[in-house]
Design an enzyme around this catalytic site. Sequence first.
Site, mmCIF file in Angstrom:
data_model
loop_
_atom_site.group_PDB
_atom_site.id
_atom_site.type_symbol
_atom_site.label_atom_id
_atom_site.label_comp_id
_atom_site.label_asym_id
_atom_site.label_seq_id
_atom_site.Cartn_x
_atom_site.Cartn_y
_atom_site.Cartn_z
ATOM 1 N N LYS A 120 -94.909 32.281 52.496
ATOM 2 C CA LYS A 120 -95.244 31.938 53.945
ATOM 3 C C LYS A 120 -94.294 30.608 54.379
ATOM 4 O O LYS A 120 -93.803 30.618 55.191
ATOM 5 C CB LYS A 120 -96.844 31.316 54.206
ATOM 6 C CG LYS A 120 -96.826 30.518 55.370
ATOM 7 C CD LYS A 120 -98.514 30.433 55.314
ATOM 8 C CE LYS A 120 -99.112 29.412 54.205
ATOM 9 N NZ LYS A 120 -99.045 27.998 55.084
ATOM 10 N N ASP A 138 -100.119 32.811 58.055
ATOM 11 C CA ASP A 138 -101.003 31.624 57.748
ATOM 12 C C ASP A 138 -102.578 31.768 57.923
ATOM 13 O O ASP A 138 -102.822 32.933 58.336
ATOM 14 C CB ASP A 138 -100.505 30.390 58.347
ATOM 15 C CG ASP A 138 -100.820 30.279 59.736
ATOM 16 O OD1 ASP A 138 -101.177 31.243 60.434
ATOM 17 O OD2 ASP A 138 -100.880 29.266 60.346
#
Length: 207
Positions: A120, A138
């Site tokens: 991420k 996220d």
Amino acid sequence: MDRRRVLNIYKALERHYGEPRIELVYRSDFELLISVILSAQTTDKKVNMVTPILFSRFPDACSLAEASPAEVEEIIREIGLFRAKARNIISSAKIICRDFGGRLPSDYKSLISLPGVGRKSANVILSALFGEQAITVDTHVKRLSYRIGFSNKKSPLTIEKDLMKIWPRRIWSSMSNYLILHGRYLCKARRPDCGACPIARLCEKRI
Ligand code: SF4
């Protein structure tokens, strides 16, 4: 969901939020990297409160590489997991200073070799700094992907794969940023404000 609907959602979010932005405050590649590592499991707002002092004391990777963990911990102690994060940012700074001449690497493999940087975080950096199209899954993108009807999956990686199939590549980065903003301000975890939502007509509202 078909691409036409995806694009209508994108256009509605674009009209509502304007420029797709990230809310971490940074002035250099180094500052974004450190802010992204610090932002794990805490809010950007909290990170933005501690980074001005951190970056005035340690303005680049090579100065942070020399820092004592105790001093860094003291500066960032208001954010969650501050001990582990202090270790990670010092270790990452050491690698950048030693192996990359003090400059942030621009490829995925090198980025995820830095302590505290996972898929991420690497995607946030690649899209914000190096203009690559990357999807950031996220907590907000995960929740909204389900609610809106983009994906039924549970793990970030499988959600990302679903999104890659239905989002045109050219909107990967900006759509991620819009969903993060939307999750923060309107489609909140506990109380989504569907009445004020610009994509209410297009959303499956799986709440
Ligand atoms: S309509 Fe409701 S559930 Fe769907 S994105 Fe908007 S706020 Fe979230």
